[in-house]
Design a protein around this motif. Structure first.
Motif, PDB file in Angstrom:
ATOM      1  N   GLY A 106       0.320  -0.839  -0.412  1.00 29.96           N
ATOM      2  CA  GLY A 106       0.175  -0.149  -0.203  1.00 29.96           C
ATOM      3  C   GLY A 106       0.652   1.535  -0.077  1.00 29.96           C
ATOM      4  O   GLY A 106       0.131   2.220  -0.989  1.00 29.96           O
ATOM      5  N   GLU A 107       1.988   0.859   1.327  1.00 27.34           N
ATOM      6  CA  GLU A 107       3.178   2.297   0.643  1.00 27.34           C
ATOM      7  C   GLU A 107       3.561   2.335  -0.516  1.00 27.34           C
ATOM      8  O   GLU A 107       4.233   3.673  -0.988  1.00 27.34           O
ATOM      9  CB  GLU A 107       4.104   2.572   2.063  1.00 27.34           C
ATOM     10  N   TYR A 108       3.969   1.542  -1.192  1.00 26.27           N
ATOM     11  CA  TYR A 108       4.353   1.978  -1.866  1.00 26.27           C
ATOM     12  C   TYR A 108       3.958   2.212  -3.888  1.00 26.27           C
ATOM     13  O   TYR A 108       4.377   3.283  -4.512  1.00 26.27           O
ATOM     14  CB  TYR A 108       4.699   0.197  -3.049  1.00 26.27           C
ATOM     15  N   VAL A 109       2.601   1.718  -3.884  1.00 28.37           N
ATOM     16  CA  VAL A 109       1.523   2.254  -4.666  1.00 28.37           C
ATOM     17  C   VAL A 109       1.142   3.692  -4.263  1.00 28.37           C
ATOM     18  O   VAL A 109       1.407   5.024  -4.897  1.00 28.37           O
ATOM     19  CB  VAL A 109       0.112   2.039  -4.696  1.00 28.37           C
ATOM     20  N   ARG A 110       1.100   4.196  -3.457  1.00 25.85           N
ATOM     21  CA  ARG A 110       0.312   5.756  -2.241  1.00 25.85           C
ATOM     22  C   ARG A 110       2.205   6.411  -3.221  1.00 25.85           C
ATOM     23  O   ARG A 110       1.698   7.784  -3.152  1.00 25.85           O
ATOM     24  CB  ARG A 110       0.465   5.608  -1.019  1.00 25.85           C
ATOM     25  N   THR A 111       3.237   5.914  -2.856  1.00 25.39           N
ATOM     26  CA  THR A 111       4.122   6.631  -2.613  1.00 25.39           C
ATOM     27  C   THR A 111       5.068   6.620  -3.943  1.00 25.39           C
ATOM     28  O   THR A 111       5.943   7.553  -4.616  1.00 25.39           O
ATOM     29  CB  THR A 111       5.489   6.586  -1.770  1.00 25.39           C
ATOM     30  N   LYS A 112       5.153   5.366  -5.206  1.00 27.46           N
ATOM     31  CA  LYS A 112       6.090   5.929  -6.064  1.00 27.46           C
ATOM     32  C   LYS A 112       4.721   5.243  -6.963  1.00 27.46           C
ATOM     33  O   LYS A 112       4.704   6.088  -8.505  1.00 27.46           O
ATOM     34  CB  LYS A 112       6.619   4.253  -5.773  1.00 27.46           C
ATOM     35  N   VAL A 113       3.498   4.420  -7.385  1.00 26.18           N
ATOM     36  CA  VAL A 113       2.857   4.370  -8.829  1.00 26.18           C
ATOM     37  C   VAL A 113       1.914   5.934  -8.772  1.00 26.18           C
ATOM     38  O   VAL A 113       2.016   6.227 -10.015  1.00 26.18           O
ATOM     39  CB  VAL A 113       1.514   2.844  -8.108  1.00 26.18           C
ATOM     40  N   ILE A 114       1.013   6.058  -7.540  1.00 23.46           N
ATOM     41  CA  ILE A 114      -0.059   7.505  -7.472  1.00 23.46           C
ATOM     42  C   ILE A 114       0.919   8.235  -8.139  1.00 23.46           C
ATOM     43  O   ILE A 114       0.529   8.874  -9.693  1.00 23.46           O
ATOM     44  CB  ILE A 114      -0.499   7.034  -6.547  1.00 23.46           C
ATOM     45  N   PRO A 115       2.419   8.740  -7.501  1.00 25.54           N
ATOM     46  CA  PRO A 115       2.648   9.927  -8.586  1.00 25.54           C
ATOM     47  C   PRO A 115       3.390  10.446  -9.653  1.00 25.54           C
ATOM     48  O   PRO A 115       2.771  10.701 -10.532  1.00 25.54           O
ATOM     49  CB  PRO A 115       3.798  10.175  -7.335  1.00 25.54           C
ATOM     50  N   GLU A 116       3.405   8.457 -10.062  1.00 22.88           N
ATOM     51  CA  GLU A 116       4.238   8.251 -11.607  1.00 22.88           C
ATOM     52  C   GLU A 116       2.119   8.467 -12.224  1.00 22.88           C
ATOM     53  O   GLU A 116       3.233   9.353 -13.371  1.00 22.88           O
ATOM     54  CB  GLU A 116       4.693   7.305 -11.534  1.00 22.88           C
ATOM     55  N   CYS A 117       1.855   8.090 -11.989  1.00 23.00           N
ATOM     56  CA  CYS A 117       0.684   8.051 -13.204  1.00 23.00           C
ATOM     57  C   CYS A 117      -0.006   9.610 -13.205  1.00 23.00           C
ATOM     58  O   CYS A 117      -0.665   9.873 -13.722  1.00 23.00           O
ATOM     59  CB  CYS A 117      -0.696   6.618 -12.600  1.00 23.00           C
ATOM     60  N   ASP A 118      -0.385  10.242 -11.555  1.00 27.95           N
ATOM     61  CA  ASP A 118      -0.541  11.310 -12.087  1.00 27.95           C
ATOM     62  C   ASP A 118       0.326  12.294 -12.688  1.00 27.95           C
ATOM     63  O   ASP A 118      -0.025  12.938 -14.047  1.00 27.95           O
ATOM     64  CB  ASP A 118      -1.058  12.070 -10.202  1.00 27.95           C
ATOM     65  N   ALA A 119       1.594  11.601 -12.637  1.00 27.83           N
ATOM     66  CA  ALA A 119       2.080  13.093 -13.497  1.00 27.83           C
ATOM     67  C   ALA A 119       2.003  12.958 -14.834  1.00 27.83           C
ATOM     68  O   ALA A 119       2.243  13.825 -15.503  1.00 27.83           O
ATOM     69  CB  ALA A 119       4.114  12.649 -13.160  1.00 27.83           C
ATOM     70  N   TYR A 120       1.642  11.696 -15.235  1.00 31.63           N
ATOM     71  CA  TYR A 120       1.896  11.244 -16.582  1.00 31.63           C
ATOM     72  C   TYR A 120       0.496  11.264 -17.118  1.00 31.63           C
ATOM     73  O   TYR A 120       0.390  12.195 -18.717  1.00 31.63           O
ATOM     74  CB  TYR A 120       1.899   9.959 -17.026  1.00 31.63           C
ATOM     75  N   VAL A 121      -0.699  11.586 -16.094  1.00 35.68           N
ATOM     76  CA  VAL A 121      -1.835  11.913 -16.828  1.00 35.68           C
ATOM     77  C   VAL A 121      -1.828  13.143 -17.258  1.00 35.68           C
ATOM     78  O   VAL A 121      -2.321  13.732 -18.190  1.00 35.68           O
ATOM     79  CB  VAL A 121      -2.862  11.260 -15.619  1.00 35.68           C
ATOM     80  N   LEU A 122      -1.146  14.272 -16.418  1.00 31.34           N
ATOM     81  CA  LEU A 122      -1.736  15.669 -16.465  1.00 31.34           C
ATOM     82  C   LEU A 122      -0.521  15.881 -17.465  1.00 31.34           C
ATOM     83  O   LEU A 122      -1.279  17.399 -17.966  1.00 31.34           O
ATOM     84  CB  LEU A 122      -1.315  16.368 -14.888  1.00 31.34           C
ATOM     85  N   SER A 123       0.558  15.114 -17.703  1.00 32.17           N
ATOM     86  CA  SER A 123       1.650  15.448 -18.615  1.00 32.17           C
ATOM     87  C   SER A 123       0.972  15.973 -20.038  1.00 32.17           C
ATOM     88  O   SER A 123       0.802  16.251 -21.007  1.00 32.17           O
ATOM     89  CB  SER A 123       2.878  15.104 -18.500  1.00 32.17           C
ATOM     90  N   LYS A 124       0.262  14.433 -20.097  1.00 30.57           N
ATOM     91  CA  LYS A 124      -0.070  13.998 -21.487  1.00 30.57           C
ATOM     92  C   LYS A 124      -1.477  15.411 -21.990  1.00 30.57           C
ATOM     93  O   LYS A 124      -2.219  16.102 -23.055  1.00 30.57           O
ATOM     94  CB  LYS A 124      -0.779  12.696 -21.415  1.00 30.57           C
ATOM     95  N   LEU A 125      -2.399  15.474 -20.341  1.00 30.78           N
ATOM     96  CA  LEU A 125      -2.968  16.037 -21.127  1.00 30.78           C
ATOM     97  C   LEU A 125      -3.108  17.644 -20.838  1.00 30.78           C
ATOM     98  O   LEU A 125      -3.354  18.761 -22.119  1.00 30.78           O
ATOM     99  CB  LEU A 125      -3.993  15.788 -19.435  1.00 30.78           C
ATOM    100  N   SER A 126      -2.002  18.265 -20.309  1.00 29.03           N
ATOM    101  CA  SER A 126      -1.344  19.449 -21.116  1.00 29.03           C
ATOM    102  C   SER A 126      -0.849  19.974 -22.310  1.00 29.03           C
ATOM    103  O   SER A 126      -1.221  20.445 -23.269  1.00 29.03           O
ATOM    104  CB  SER A 126      -0.347  20.030 -19.965  1.00 29.03           C
TER     105      SER A 126
END
Length: 391
Positions: A106-126
């Motif tokens: 759970g900590e791995y998803v919270r600190t590594k997976v979620i930040p990467e996915c957010d960054a990718y999604v927002l960068s692609k939309l921008s």
């Protein structure tokens, strides 16, 4: 041993998916998968429906026939990411492995997976917004006016009955909350994300979602080697604000069931082994390409990077210099000491100019430094990493 059965592996996958949807700033886009279907390991089909408008009714011939066009567009998910994690047998006993493993994953998803996915999604939309010219030039001292402009631009495209979201850089969000115009217009509203209802601040019904600056860049490099992770690209700009319909993007995510191995099954170590893998990508339907609008920071141009140096121990008398230009009122600097990849950075106290005077007491070995350049207290960009070898 219970930890190794398929049921537990499936439960872990379901819980991690739920955590992703609830904690990610962009996780609600995963709710917009109606009508989508997977046809292969990385391919998904999303229907885009178009209708003809109304025509006059003819008293002799009756209704004018109209066509319904269903365009099934195939998208290929670009991001195929994975990591294998191990917990040494000596760190837990059999009765405690499920609980500890759940916390670690759970900590791995919270600190590594979620930040990467957010960054990718927002960068692609921008990037989509920029490629279609859907951007505004705003005054950092009047963030409310810029936000209203972005909202109006989106509403002109989708109408006024569509739920919108506004992603706002954390520094800009703080400035926005302090603006006099908005203080009496903010309300708390329900915001459904996955299986939970959140309370978020809204402006005229538009959800305001603050996002940390590290996830609000226009471009990233996603590491493919053993170190993994992601970092802003050299050409990345800060995304101050991004507005789009809540259902305007589709986050397609396919998480494989967790593979779990006991120490007896693990050929590499006396440890429990957990393999996590995720396919994901974000897509915007053709009908919504002009419903994504963004406001970017001014471009920071670094014309001279700090250079690598070889110096002698005990007689260090060298400096590092960075030269940067940007459209803004004020450029400030902060130097950091880091590792060779620019990570694990520690601030160099008092080093707040374009030039860093090296500590004359640096020990033998390799040392690494970079400068963080900030424009108007908002837009940020890192310089290249300089290697200082002390002999």
């Amino acid at each position: 041993m219970a930890i190794n059965n398929l049921e537990n592996a499936t439960v872990y996958s379901e819980e991690l998916d739920r955590l992703f949807t609830q904690k990610s700033a962009t996780g609600f886009f995963a709710d917009n998968t109606f009508g989508a279907r997977f046809v292969g390991a990385k391919t998904v089909i999303v229907p885009d429906i178009d209708f003809q408008g109304l025509a006059d009714y003819d008293r002799d011939n009756g209704f004018t026939r109209g066509a319904i066009t269903v365009s099934n567009t195939s998208y290929t998910m670009k991001m195929d990411r994975a990591r294998s994690l191990q917990i040494d047998r000596e760190d837990l006993d059999e009765t405690g492995v499920a609980n500890l493993a759940g916390k670690i994953l759970g900590e791995y998803v919270r600190t590594k997976v979620i930040p990467e996915c957010d960054a990718y999604v927002l960068s692609k939309l921008s990037t989509l917004a920029e490629s279609r010219g859907n951007t505004v030039n705003g005054d950092k001292n009047a963030p409310y006016s810029v936000l209203v402009s972005l909202i109006n631009n989106v509403q002109e495209n989708v109408g006024y009955d569509t739920e919108l979201v506004a992603f706002i850089d954390s520094c800009m969000y703080a400035q926005l909350m302090n603006s006099a115009e908005i203080s009496k217009m903010i309300t708390l509203s329900d915001f459904k994300q996955g299986e939970i209802n959140l309370q978020v601040k809204t402006l005229n019904g538009v959800a305001l979602i603050p996002v940390v600056s590290e996830r609000m860049k226009s471009a990233y490099n996603f590491e493919t080697g053993a170190a993994g992770g992601f970092a802003p690209a050299d050409t990345a700009k800060e995304i101050y604000m991004l507005v789009c319909p809540k259902d305007g993007a589709h986050l397609m995510k396919k998480t494989e069931n967790m593979r779990i191995f006991t120490p007896e099954q693990n050929p590499d170590a006396d440890a429990f082994k957990f393999d996590y893998r995720i396919y994901y990508d974000v897509f915007v339907k053709k009908s919504g390409l002009d419903a994504v609008w963004a406001w970017f920071s001014p471009e920071i141009k670094i014309s001279a990077q700090p250079e690598n140096l070889v110096v002698n121990e005990g007689s260090i008398d060298e400096t590092l210099t960075v030269t940067a230009e940007a459209e803004g009122e004020e450029i400030t600097y902060q130097w950091f000491k880091c590792d060779s990849a620019g990570k694990n950075a520690v601030k160099v106290v008092g080093a707040t100019s374009a030039t860093l005077t090296l500590d004359e007491n640096l020990e033998c070995g390799d040392h690494y430094f970079y400068a963080l350049i900030t424009v108007d207290g908002l837009a940020k960009q890192k310089s290249g990493v300089a290697k200082i070898t002390v002999i």
